[in-house]
Design a protein around this motif. Structure first.
Motif, PDB file in Angstrom:
ATOM      1  N   ARG A  22       0.664  -1.311  -0.062  1.00  0.00           N
ATOM      2  CA  ARG A  22       0.091   0.060   0.045  1.00  0.00           C
ATOM      3  C   ARG A  22       0.794   1.213  -0.110  1.00  0.00           C
ATOM      4  O   ARG A  22       0.621   2.091  -0.839  1.00  0.00           O
ATOM      5  CB  ARG A  22      -0.911  -0.167   1.369  1.00  0.00           C
ATOM      6  CG  ARG A  22      -2.351  -0.952   0.851  1.00  0.00           C
ATOM      7  CD  ARG A  22      -2.914  -0.714   2.149  1.00  0.00           C
ATOM      8  NE  ARG A  22      -2.591  -1.859   3.089  1.00  0.00           N
ATOM      9  CZ  ARG A  22      -2.780  -1.577   4.454  1.00  0.00           C
ATOM     10  NH1 ARG A  22      -3.750  -0.684   4.914  1.00  0.00           N
ATOM     11  NH2 ARG A  22      -2.358  -2.491   5.210  1.00  0.00           N
ATOM     12  N   GLY A  25       2.561   1.436  -3.457  1.00  0.00           N
ATOM     13  CA  GLY A  25       1.505   2.030  -4.405  1.00  0.00           C
ATOM     14  C   GLY A  25       1.244   3.690  -4.230  1.00  0.00           C
ATOM     15  O   GLY A  25       1.086   4.303  -5.248  1.00  0.00           O
ATOM     16  N   ALA A  26       1.167   4.043  -2.795  1.00  0.00           N
ATOM     17  CA  ALA A  26       0.910   5.392  -2.718  1.00  0.00           C
ATOM     18  C   ALA A  26       2.100   6.171  -3.098  1.00  0.00           C
ATOM     19  O   ALA A  26       1.630   7.531  -3.945  1.00  0.00           O
ATOM     20  CB  ALA A  26       0.778   5.601  -1.173  1.00  0.00           C
ATOM     21  N   THR A  29       1.820   6.382  -7.083  1.00  0.00           N
ATOM     22  CA  THR A  29       0.632   7.207  -7.484  1.00  0.00           C
ATOM     23  C   THR A  29       0.992   8.776  -7.450  1.00  0.00           C
ATOM     24  O   THR A  29       0.849   9.502  -8.095  1.00  0.00           O
ATOM     25  CB  THR A  29      -0.524   7.009  -6.587  1.00  0.00           C
ATOM     26  OG1 THR A  29      -0.756   5.653  -6.673  1.00  0.00           O
ATOM     27  CG2 THR A  29      -1.839   7.693  -7.087  1.00  0.00           C
ATOM     28  N   ARG A  30       1.711   9.062  -6.271  1.00  0.00           N
ATOM     29  CA  ARG A  30       2.098  10.492  -6.231  1.00  0.00           C
ATOM     30  C   ARG A  30       3.318  10.859  -7.326  1.00  0.00           C
ATOM     31  O   ARG A  30       3.349  11.880  -7.662  1.00  0.00           O
ATOM     32  CB  ARG A  30       2.894  10.700  -4.753  1.00  0.00           C
ATOM     33  CG  ARG A  30       1.877  10.359  -3.737  1.00  0.00           C
ATOM     34  CD  ARG A  30       1.748  11.672  -2.876  1.00  0.00           C
ATOM     35  NE  ARG A  30       0.829  11.680  -1.800  1.00  0.00           N
ATOM     36  CZ  ARG A  30       0.091  10.912  -1.168  1.00  0.00           C
ATOM     37  NH1 ARG A  30      -0.605  10.155  -2.164  1.00  0.00           N
ATOM     38  NH2 ARG A  30      -0.568  11.125  -0.161  1.00  0.00           N
ATOM     39  N   LEU A  32       3.299   9.438 -10.216  1.00  0.00           N
ATOM     40  CA  LEU A  32       2.926   9.444 -11.684  1.00  0.00           C
ATOM     41  C   LEU A  32       2.195  10.840 -11.651  1.00  0.00           C
ATOM     42  O   LEU A  32       2.082  11.450 -12.698  1.00  0.00           O
ATOM     43  CB  LEU A  32       1.856   8.206 -11.712  1.00  0.00           C
ATOM     44  CG  LEU A  32       2.527   6.906 -12.036  1.00  0.00           C
ATOM     45  CD1 LEU A  32       1.365   6.012 -11.773  1.00  0.00           C
ATOM     46  CD2 LEU A  32       3.150   7.043 -13.201  1.00  0.00           C
ATOM     47  N   ARG A  33       1.476  11.296 -10.574  1.00  0.00           N
ATOM     48  CA  ARG A  33       0.733  12.617 -10.647  1.00  0.00           C
ATOM     49  C   ARG A  33       1.840  13.736 -10.813  1.00  0.00           C
ATOM     50  O   ARG A  33       1.564  14.645 -11.563  1.00  0.00           O
ATOM     51  CB  ARG A  33       0.049  12.759  -9.396  1.00  0.00           C
ATOM     52  CG  ARG A  33      -1.171  12.219  -9.069  1.00  0.00           C
ATOM     53  CD  ARG A  33      -1.919  12.630  -7.847  1.00  0.00           C
ATOM     54  NE  ARG A  33      -3.067  11.581  -7.472  1.00  0.00           N
ATOM     55  CZ  ARG A  33      -3.679  11.375  -6.300  1.00  0.00           C
ATOM     56  NH1 ARG A  33      -3.134  12.076  -5.207  1.00  0.00           N
ATOM     57  NH2 ARG A  33      -4.513  10.689  -6.270  1.00  0.00           N
TER      58      ARG A  33
END
Length: 160
Positions: A22, A25-26, A29-30, A32-33
């Motif tokens: 998790r 993944g977080a 994600t950050r 990628l943003r």
């Protein structure tokens, strides 16, 4: 048959998500943003440029970064050797007035005696359990203290 060898097989998941998964993944994600935001910003600011203008900006950026990298490389070869300097004479040790020796010895001898007394004090802390705890805390707060103290005590008689 042959193409089945190159087909990527997905491992079966047990359905339980690990805490590390998790967090990873977080973080992904950050990032990628951040990448998408950077790409959108670049698109917005450079979409009006012609192909020649884009190439000119790219060449300028490459020249600037390449020049700076070259400067760092040349500076690394021709910089003065820091290790050859004599660091022992670059500073002096000062003590506050209430802690000064009250004897009629010159300042170097008084400082040498203070260093010896501190060394004896640190050695005496080993005699009790509470003393060992105090010594451990002192050495954790000031790593390398005893090594520096021994070097000072060893080199002080040579200066005189």
């Amino acid at each position: 048959m042959m193409f089945k060898l190159f087909k990527r097989q997905v491992p079966e998941s047990t359905g339980q998500s690990d805490g590390k998964d998790r967090i990873a993944g977080a973080i992904a994600t950050r990032f990628l943003r951040l990448q998408v935001g950077w790409a959108k910003w670049m698109q917005r600011h450079f979409e009006g440029f012609s192909l020649f203008g884009k190439k000119l900006w790219l060449f300028g950026l490459v020249a600037l970064m390449g020049g700076y990298s070259g400067f760092l490389i040349v500076q690394g070869f021709f910089a003065k050797d820091i290790s050859s300097k004599d660091h022992t004479s670059s500073g002096s040790i000062t003590f506050n007035q209430p802690f000064r020796e009250k004897q009629h010895l010159d300042e170097d001898t008084a400082l040498f005696h203070r260093l010896k007394n501190f060394s004896r004090y640190m050695d005496s802390l080993e005699l009790t359990t509470e003393g060992r705890i105090v010594k451990e805390k002192i050495l954790q707060a000031h790593p390398g203290l005893m090594d520096s103290l021994h070097v000072l005590i060893k080199t002080y008689p040579q200066k005189q």
